[in-house]
Write a protein that holds these residues in place. Structure first.
Motif, PDB file in Angstrom:
ATOM      1  N   ASP A  32       0.995  -1.344  -0.172  1.00  0.00           N
ATOM      2  CA  ASP A  32      -0.179  -0.005   0.054  1.00  0.00           C
ATOM      3  C   ASP A  32       0.923   1.194  -0.788  1.00  0.00           C
ATOM      4  O   ASP A  32       0.691   2.206  -0.894  1.00  0.00           O
ATOM      5  N   LYS A  33       1.843   1.369   0.848  1.00  0.00           N
ATOM      6  CA  LYS A  33       2.966   2.567   0.929  1.00  0.00           C
ATOM      7  C   LYS A  33       3.237   3.087  -0.228  1.00  0.00           C
ATOM      8  O   LYS A  33       3.857   3.602  -0.857  1.00  0.00           O
ATOM      9  N   PHE A  34       3.940   1.719  -1.034  1.00  0.00           N
ATOM     10  CA  PHE A  34       4.638   2.375  -2.439  1.00  0.00           C
ATOM     11  C   PHE A  34       4.100   0.983  -3.323  1.00  0.00           C
ATOM     12  O   PHE A  34       4.280   0.887  -4.497  1.00  0.00           O
ATOM     13  N   ALA A  35       2.308   1.666  -3.645  1.00  0.00           N
ATOM     14  CA  ALA A  35       1.341   1.636  -4.739  1.00  0.00           C
ATOM     15  C   ALA A  35       2.363   1.803  -5.799  1.00  0.00           C
ATOM     16  O   ALA A  35       2.385   0.776  -7.206  1.00  0.00           O
ATOM     17  N   ASP A  36       2.689   2.835  -5.413  1.00  0.00           N
ATOM     18  CA  ASP A  36       3.283   4.041  -7.297  1.00  0.00           C
ATOM     19  C   ASP A  36       4.372   3.108  -7.604  1.00  0.00           C
ATOM     20  O   ASP A  36       4.157   3.133  -8.885  1.00  0.00           O
ATOM     21  N   SER A  37       4.743   2.925  -7.199  1.00  0.00           N
ATOM     22  CA  SER A  37       6.660   1.407  -8.028  1.00  0.00           C
ATOM     23  C   SER A  37       6.339   0.980  -7.892  1.00  0.00           C
ATOM     24  O   SER A  37       7.667   0.029  -7.486  1.00  0.00           O
ATOM     25  N   TRP A  38       5.115   0.337  -6.954  1.00  0.00           N
ATOM     26  CA  TRP A  38       5.387  -1.386  -6.291  1.00  0.00           C
ATOM     27  C   TRP A  38       6.448  -2.678  -7.799  1.00  0.00           C
ATOM     28  O   TRP A  38       6.718  -3.653  -7.820  1.00  0.00           O
ATOM     29  N   ASN A  39       6.252  -2.044  -9.213  1.00  0.00           N
ATOM     30  CA  ASN A  39       6.380  -2.772 -10.294  1.00  0.00           C
ATOM     31  C   ASN A  39       6.688  -2.459 -10.578  1.00  0.00           C
ATOM     32  O   ASN A  39       7.581  -2.999 -12.007  1.00  0.00           O
ATOM     33  N   THR A  40       7.802  -1.462 -10.619  1.00  0.00           N
ATOM     34  CA  THR A  40       8.535  -1.072 -11.199  1.00  0.00           C
ATOM     35  C   THR A  40      10.073  -1.732 -10.863  1.00  0.00           C
ATOM     36  O   THR A  40      10.283  -2.254  -9.978  1.00  0.00           O
ATOM     37  N   ILE A  41      11.362  -1.511 -11.528  1.00  0.00           N
ATOM     38  CA  ILE A  41      11.832  -2.368 -11.518  1.00  0.00           C
ATOM     39  C   ILE A  41      13.715  -1.224 -11.080  1.00  0.00           C
ATOM     40  O   ILE A  41      13.825   0.565 -11.598  1.00  0.00           O
ATOM     41  N   LEU A  42      14.203  -1.727  -9.663  1.00  0.00           N
ATOM     42  CA  LEU A  42      14.978  -0.772  -9.067  1.00  0.00           C
ATOM     43  C   LEU A  42      16.617  -1.147 -10.000  1.00  0.00           C
ATOM     44  O   LEU A  42      16.624  -2.183 -10.374  1.00  0.00           O
ATOM     45  N   PRO A  43      17.303  -0.034 -10.214  1.00  0.00           N
ATOM     46  CA  PRO A  43      18.507   0.751 -10.795  1.00  0.00           C
ATOM     47  C   PRO A  43      19.392  -0.673 -10.275  1.00  0.00           C
ATOM     48  O   PRO A  43      18.741  -1.186  -8.696  1.00  0.00           O
ATOM     49  N   SER A  44      19.817  -0.985 -10.784  1.00  0.00           N
ATOM     50  CA  SER A  44      21.838  -2.031 -10.025  1.00  0.00           C
ATOM     51  C   SER A  44      22.104  -1.295  -8.946  1.00  0.00           C
ATOM     52  O   SER A  44      22.324  -0.181  -9.758  1.00  0.00           O
ATOM     53  N   GLY A  45      22.890  -1.745  -8.141  1.00  0.00           N
ATOM     54  CA  GLY A  45      22.703  -1.094  -6.474  1.00  0.00           C
ATOM     55  C   GLY A  45      22.571   0.117  -5.871  1.00  0.00           C
ATOM     56  O   GLY A  45      22.710   0.851  -5.112  1.00  0.00           O
ATOM     57  N   GLU A  46      21.754   0.590  -6.314  1.00  0.00           N
ATOM     58  CA  GLU A  46      20.441   1.816  -6.059  1.00  0.00           C
ATOM     59  C   GLU A  46      19.536   1.306  -4.574  1.00  0.00           C
ATOM     60  O   GLU A  46      19.590   0.426  -4.672  1.00  0.00           O
ATOM     61  N   LYS A  47      20.023   1.783  -3.731  1.00  0.00           N
ATOM     62  CA  LYS A  47      19.317   1.603  -2.168  1.00  0.00           C
ATOM     63  C   LYS A  47      18.048   2.139  -2.071  1.00  0.00           C
ATOM     64  O   LYS A  47      18.193   3.325  -2.463  1.00  0.00           O
ATOM     65  N   MET A  48      17.104   1.484  -1.019  1.00  0.00           N
ATOM     66  CA  MET A  48      15.774   1.970  -1.280  1.00  0.00           C
ATOM     67  C   MET A  48      15.139   1.085   0.429  1.00  0.00           C
ATOM     68  O   MET A  48      15.712   0.070   0.648  1.00  0.00           O
ATOM     69  N   ARG A  49      15.136   2.638   1.041  1.00  0.00           N
ATOM     70  CA  ARG A  49      14.905   2.519   2.811  1.00  0.00           C
ATOM     71  C   ARG A  49      13.376   1.997   2.460  1.00  0.00           C
ATOM     72  O   ARG A  49      12.534   3.053   1.955  1.00  0.00           O
ATOM     73  N   LEU A  50      13.226   1.021   3.343  1.00  0.00           N
ATOM     74  CA  LEU A  50      11.084   0.654   3.213  1.00  0.00           C
ATOM     75  C   LEU A  50      10.784   1.659   4.334  1.00  0.00           C
ATOM     76  O   LEU A  50       9.524   1.644   4.497  1.00  0.00           O
ATOM     77  N   GLU A  51      11.894   1.282   5.641  1.00  0.00           N
ATOM     78  CA  GLU A  51      10.991   1.746   6.572  1.00  0.00           C
ATOM     79  C   GLU A  51      11.372   3.228   7.386  1.00  0.00           C
ATOM     80  O   GLU A  51      12.778   2.834   7.856  1.00  0.00           O
ATOM     81  N   PRO A  52      11.170   4.152   8.173  1.00  0.00           N
ATOM     82  CA  PRO A  52      12.381   4.700   8.207  1.00  0.00           C
ATOM     83  C   PRO A  52      11.749   4.878   9.892  1.00  0.00           C
ATOM     84  O   PRO A  52      12.412   5.511  10.944  1.00  0.00           O
ATOM     85  N   ILE A  53      11.535   3.767  10.423  1.00  0.00           N
ATOM     86  CA  ILE A  53      10.830   3.683  11.977  1.00  0.00           C
ATOM     87  C   ILE A  53      11.715   2.603  12.263  1.00  0.00           C
ATOM     88  O   ILE A  53      11.632   1.117  12.188  1.00  0.00           O
ATOM     89  N   GLY A  54      12.636   2.817  13.529  1.00  0.00           N
ATOM     90  CA  GLY A  54      13.546   1.655  13.713  1.00  0.00           C
ATOM     91  C   GLY A  54      13.748   0.994  14.284  1.00  0.00           C
ATOM     92  O   GLY A  54      13.417   0.691  16.074  1.00  0.00           O
ATOM     93  N   ASN A  55      12.179  -0.036  14.646  1.00  0.00           N
ATOM     94  CA  ASN A  55      11.770  -1.560  15.546  1.00  0.00           C
ATOM     95  C   ASN A  55      11.526  -2.271  14.689  1.00  0.00           C
ATOM     96  O   ASN A  55      11.430  -1.906  13.870  1.00  0.00           O
ATOM     97  N   HIS A  56      11.749  -3.460  15.532  1.00  0.00           N
ATOM     98  CA  HIS A  56      12.413  -4.491  15.189  1.00  0.00           C
ATOM     99  C   HIS A  56      11.558  -5.546  14.159  1.00  0.00           C
ATOM    100  O   HIS A  56      11.424  -6.001  13.287  1.00  0.00           O
ATOM    101  N   CYS A  57      10.193  -4.926  14.995  1.00  0.00           N
ATOM    102  CA  CYS A  57       8.709  -5.545  14.313  1.00  0.00           C
ATOM    103  C   CYS A  57       8.365  -4.337  13.079  1.00  0.00           C
ATOM    104  O   CYS A  57       7.975  -4.857  12.001  1.00  0.00           O
ATOM    105  N   ARG A  58       9.435  -3.611  12.788  1.00  0.00           N
ATOM    106  CA  ARG A  58       9.056  -2.452  11.134  1.00  0.00           C
ATOM    107  C   ARG A  58      10.154  -3.235  10.484  1.00  0.00           C
ATOM    108  O   ARG A  58      10.222  -2.640   9.184  1.00  0.00           O
TER     109      ARG A  58
END
Length: 348
Positions: free
Chosen positions: A203-229
């Motif tokens: 739901d959070k990344f619905a607009d880019s869910w089916n796009t290809i991430l370039p080689s070597g590019e890092k993407m942070r999925l969660e900005p919240i620092g909890n283990h369960c996240r």
């Protein structure tokens, strides 16, 4: 989302073997008996409640995060305000303007745990979506975009002027790296730490869910620092020493009724942390604070139980010392009632 069978089997056996993924009650069950032994020595099941007289039940549950933050020297905490929902987004925006808060923001319940309902909000439309159907007290806090997040466990024996940091965890946010071939959905579905959050991330990344991430590019999925996240916890005890303890002595001794707990904070680097500069404390937890470095994937279950038991004894030492100084233990039946309410709220 369809996950390949081989991935599902890998995830299952990994979660079975690595205790960091176990339900917390399974990990803590063997330590229950040590806790009962300590309670017997203290002659009270509620001995822990006097470890932090400034926190409800010593900070085991139910304390107001905003109240605790308010007791910390202002230079170490992010700009924050408290709102009571339901409340219109327009009224919230007006309150934010009065306190100098701007997007992006962190919103979280004033009473909560394990990252539940903590969100990074970028706009008024996201704010409206977040507050819909919610009620109660919530903290709105500036988003601290520092590179590093730590959990620093500190204690001080009552009547002593110097305390000690005994555990440091360094947090690695849930991040994926592109390979130039696979879509975001495939990369996420292959990440074990994202498995419990797939619907949320879709739901959070619905607009880019089916796009290809370039080689070597890092993407942070969660900005919240909890283990369960999905955050990885790494053993940061290389930072332990008199220098770090002195930094937190200077902070903790200014907090009324506080002797034991974990500071969850951000800083630009570990050097800044050791120097006691550019520190922003996001939360301060009491006796419920876990010895979070034990969740490093390289830590064994035996080391984890040993370190947790060691800190249980520290809590006992502090609590019984405060009790001898005249601090009464909490009452068990009211505590049991509050536990029941707390568990029911957690199901809602």
């Amino acid at each position: 989302m369809a996950i390949p069978l081989i991935n599902r089997l890998t995830f299952f056996f990994t979660r079975l073997v690595r205790f960091e993924f176990w339900p917390y009650w399974i990990f803590y069950f063997p330590l229950l008996f040590y806790g009962l032994y300590l309670a017997t020595r203290a002659r009270s099941l509620m001995y822990f409640s006097t470890a932090n007289p400034g926190m409800k039940y010593g900070g085991v549950m139910g304390e107001s995060k905003y109240k605790v933050l308010s007791g910390i020297p202002s230079e170490f905490i992010p700009n924050s305000t408290l709102i009571r929902l339901p409340m219109t987004s327009e009224d919230i925006i007006n309150q934010l303007k009065k306190t100098g808060l701007e997007f992006p923001l962190i919103i979280k319940p004033d009473v909560g745990e394990r990252g539940k309902e903590v969100e990074l909000i970028h706009s008024e439309s996201e704010l409206k979506k977040y507050i819909t159907g919610k009620s109660g007290l919530y903290i709105v806090q500036e988003f601290v975009d520092f590179q590093e997040e730590f959990g620093v466990l500190y204690h001080r024996i009552p009547h002593e002027t110097r305390g000690k940091v005994t555990s440091v965890v360094q947090k690695e946010f849930l991040t994926i790296t592109g390979n130039g071939m696979d879509t975001l959905v495939k990369l996420v579905s292959c990440e074990i730490r994202a498995q419990s959050r797939l619907d949320y991330l879709a739901d959070k990344f619905a607009d880019s869910w089916n796009t290809i991430l370039p080689s070597g590019e890092k993407m942070r999925l969660e900005p919240i620092g909890n283990h369960c996240r999905g955050t990885s916890f790494r053993d940061g005890n290389r930072l332990l020493g008199e220098q770090l303890s002195a930094v937190f002595d200077s902070i903790a001794t200014q907090i009324d009724g506080f002797y034991y707990g974990r500071f969850d904070l951000k800083a630009p680097s570990s050097d800044d942390l050791l120097a006691g500069k550019n520190i922003k404390i996001l939360e301060l937890n009491g006796v419920s604070s876990e010895v979070a470095h034990i969740y490093d994937p390289d830590y064994s279950i035996w080391q984890a139980w040993r370190d947790t038991a060691y800190h249980m004894k520290i809590i006992w030492n502090i609590a019984t010392e405060n009790h001898r100084a005249g601090q009464p233990y909490g009452k068990f039946l009211p505590f049991l009632h509050d536990v029941r309410l707390h568990l029911n709220e957690g199901k809602s």
